[in-house]
Design a protein around this motif. Structure first.
Motif, PDB file in Angstrom:
ATOM      1  N   VAL A   1      10.996  -4.921  -2.903  1.00 48.18           N
ATOM      2  CA  VAL A   1      10.797  -4.742  -1.458  1.00 48.18           C
ATOM      3  C   VAL A   1      10.219  -6.015  -0.844  1.00 48.18           C
ATOM      4  O   VAL A   1      10.706  -6.512   0.177  1.00 48.18           O
ATOM      5  CB  VAL A   1       9.867  -3.540  -1.166  1.00 48.18           C
ATOM      6  CG1 VAL A   1       9.498  -3.503   0.314  1.00 48.18           C
ATOM      7  CG2 VAL A   1      10.532  -2.234  -1.577  1.00 48.18           C
TER       8      VAL A   1
ATOM      9  N   ARG B   1       4.712  -1.347   2.523  1.00 55.04           N
ATOM     10  CA  ARG B   1       5.920  -1.491   3.329  1.00 55.04           C
ATOM     11  C   ARG B   1       5.654  -1.370   4.826  1.00 55.04           C
ATOM     12  O   ARG B   1       6.160  -2.140   5.620  1.00 55.04           O
ATOM     13  CB  ARG B   1       6.949  -0.408   2.980  1.00 55.04           C
ATOM     14  CG  ARG B   1       7.924  -0.755   1.876  1.00 55.04           C
ATOM     15  CD  ARG B   1       8.526   0.511   1.295  1.00 55.04           C
ATOM     16  NE  ARG B   1       7.472   1.227   0.613  1.00 55.04           N
ATOM     17  CZ  ARG B   1       7.040   0.900  -0.613  1.00 55.04           C
ATOM     18  NH1 ARG B   1       7.606  -0.036  -1.294  1.00 55.04           N
ATOM     19  NH2 ARG B   1       6.051   1.569  -1.159  1.00 55.04           N
TER      20      ARG B   1
ATOM     21  N   SER C   1       6.411  -4.428   7.168  1.00 52.59           N
ATOM     22  CA  SER C   1       7.636  -4.305   7.973  1.00 52.59           C
ATOM     23  C   SER C   1       7.314  -4.257   9.465  1.00 52.59           C
ATOM     24  O   SER C   1       8.062  -4.795  10.286  1.00 52.59           O
ATOM     25  CB  SER C   1       8.447  -3.076   7.549  1.00 52.59           C
ATOM     26  OG  SER C   1       7.738  -1.881   7.779  1.00 52.59           O
TER      27      SER C   1
ATOM     28  N   ALA D   1      14.099   0.604   2.288  1.00 54.09           N
ATOM     29  CA  ALA D   1      12.898  -0.209   2.518  1.00 54.09           C
ATOM     30  C   ALA D   1      13.210  -1.381   3.441  1.00 54.09           C
ATOM     31  O   ALA D   1      12.427  -1.709   4.343  1.00 54.09           O
ATOM     32  CB  ALA D   1      12.333  -0.701   1.189  1.00 54.09           C
TER      33      ALA D   1
END
Lengths: 314, 314, 314
Positions: free
Chosen positions: A99, C49, C53, C298
């Protein structure tokens, strides 16, 4: 140079040193080079200089950086392939690294050794799991066995301070410490100093031999006084036992460098990667006196990181 | 103004207030002023408003900011000169501050008091070690004895809310709390209010006298009711004992401000630096009612920091 | 769309999916759209994440982001209106949220459930206190009962992988886990899948019924094998009991998906929000094989967040 994890060859090292000095002269010269590029800085262990200097290096290139303190903001990562994850680990490195590889153009990772599992540490297992599964260029911010950004900064510092036309005598000397300390800085310094063609002597009490993988080509000396004779640069560092892995074998404070130790090395400069235990590894008089290059080394961390980032995003 | 750590003089304070109001009207007016400049925000203690407002202020000036939570991301710093570092501290402030000084154009530092070592706290020892060894302009994000960015924001807020032509009566009143709280906000508020020429009354139970260093020029009043009479601005704050250092001497909840307390101060505005213990220091009815300036104070933290950064990088 | 906290309607969902795919094709297309806008990312719980993100999404729009890990860098917040704050909480959400609302254009907040106070969790009490008191658009980074950015990324992933002209059969299947896990991802996935008009089957052992608020319109199936027959997408997720709130009712490892489970769903793709407990929820062979969409999900988190931020700052 896909990753930056170890010493590759003298040519690349020289290029990086020159590039770093170029950036030191004009840090924002390449401010548009990294536009739209993003480095993820992943810390499994604490940091001061490394985190700040890497972020500054990225900023100087116009790159964006995001820091993830996995040890504090995240959760425990499983490192073993095939593990049945019914214990404390929350996410497998395989998934997390992939990721992160998707999110960033470059990853920079700090992963210290256990100092208990010699085989895993020696294989740089945790760090290499990141490399293996991220699919992106990886920069070591200190792994179990190497700290190459520190060593590059050290080589830059030596180049700045050496006397033209004279091949310097460099001594890496063990120093006392109260805790069991990793081998990474000592290993990398030896690897880079030898690789760059320097004359390196490593001094330490018997039993403190480093992994020969890193020290072949260096002279090993058990008598600190003999080692220091005629030294131009003295790199001071503690490390724990390698053969008796992770053990503290000696706290002999005669190995703590003081001004007296420089009787036969009058012009020697003293280096340390920091953090330093004052009056345990090194005396105040040395650290605060004219021999000390420690602040210059720390400043060069920025330009070392900047040279590496610059090369990697090319 | 090399550093921003305390009240210097009325002229500088007025300049900063005007500059802050200028930025409040147009936060991004000087977006190119700080380009290429970098502020390092070093926290030895937790923060919400201070960290966010300082980073936003930097962004509004085009500066880069990097936050280091030394208490969580780093390691314990040794503060004593000459220490033999064979205990828990990992790095000396002398080395860490010098490195940070090399990495940043401006440092901003938060270092709370121990509330146990009165002498060190009163000398602002930890904060001043940073100033001494960093070699760069330092902004206080709250030290052991002062919180000048808060006080500047408070002065801005008073200026915004005072009635033209009338010199306001300002009351700083002690309030109950369940924990031993530092003196920094109270000290600084007194220092700035008096320095700016305001009419200041300080009300607290006997025994809660602040360091006279900060309060000379203010009227001290042990009866809260008498103090509040005719007040225009009431600044509410708990602090622990100064003479009986760090002690909780009273939890008398009659000192908790409620609407009843404003019988003879009908138009008074209420101020607090936040975080506030609701219904312990101040009642909900006050905090949620029209007297409250607390959100305006918090908003002004951005422009206070922006004015200070702007002046320091000039 | 003032906030982004739940599924609103199919039209908005479709717009967001299209916008996300637009950004995926050219992430920096709208680099000037967010200039001068600032998102505050507030975490009451850890993240990997979601944090990265969201920050990347903001950067892609030219926005500034500041992260506050309230659980680690800040202090305990009081959530109860009217509380007498004489215990462990340091600041009321009412005050903190209002300040953050003043500092940022958009707030993004993560607040997990207690899994002990069913009523508060079901009302999404903590998250809604932020929404109520901040006065600014709020994006959920996972609340007690929903994880809409994850679900939007999931819908994008399904759209990317579905066969044109065929309405896919989607199965959400419970999987074993060693800890009591929130319902948010399962709830939101059901809400979005049903809302987007997909054919959804939810499979779990008896007792694991989710809140019908989220599942009406789905087919509930207690036999995993029957549920999986002919599936195109299989979303794997553990959750704890809802009726027996927060309880682990089964650890039946026959529910762990392995390749054998796909006998009658040969072309099924497998989805998971991560972090995943390997060989507990899902076997390595699935996660590392061609069925797995987990890395694509992801990656889509970035563009989901970017589409939402883009719409909110319009």
């Amino acid at each position: 140079m896909m990753h930056f994890t170890n010493f590759e060859n003298k040519e690349i090292a020289d290029q990086l040193i020159q590039k770093a000095l170029f950036y030191k002269a004009d840090p924002r010269k390449d401010l548009s080079k990294g536009l739209g590029k993003r480095v993820g800085c992943i810390f499994l262990n604490p940091s001061l200089r490394t985190r700040a200097s890497t972020q500054i290096a990225a900023q100087n290139l116009g790159m964006e950086s995001i820091v993830l303190n996995m040890d504090k903001e995240g959760w425990a990562l499983e490192m073993q392939d095939g593990a049945v994850m019914n214990k404390g680990t929350v996410e497998h490195i395989k998934d997390a690294a992939a990721v992160l590889g998707t999110y960033f153009d470059v990853l920079a990772i700090r992963a210290f050794p256990s100092l208990s599992n010699k085989q895993e540490d020696t294989e740089d297992f945790v760090f290499n799991q990141f490399v293996k599964y991220s699919g992106k260029p990886v920069i070591s911010l200190e792994s179990a066995i190497r700290h190459p950004l520190q060593s590059l900064a050290d080589m830059i510092t030596i180049q700045e301070n050496q006397i033209a036309g004279k091949s310097p005598k460099i001594v890496l000397t063990w120093a006392p410490h109260i805790k069991a300390i990793p081998h990474a800085v000592a290993n990398s310094f030896a690897e880079w100093a030898i690789g760059c063609g320097h004359d390196l002597t490593i001094a330490h009490p018997e039993g403190y031999e480093l992994d020969v993988e890193f020290t072949k080509g260096a002279k090993i000396e058990y008598d600190q006084k003999t080692a220091l004779e005629g030294a131009d640069f003295v790199y001071v560092k503690n490390w724990s036992g390698f053969n008796e892995y992770g053990k503290i074998l000696s706290t002999d404070d005669s190995w703590m460098l003081t001004e007296k130790h420089f009787e036969f090395a009058n012009n020697a400069k003293v280096m340390h990667c920091l953090p330093v235990r004052r009056n345990v590894e090194l005396s105040d008089e040395i650290l605060d006196g004219p021999r000390s290059l420690i602040q210059q080394q720390a400043a060069n961390r920025i330009y070392a990181a900047q040279a590496v980032l610059s090369k990697i995003i090319e």
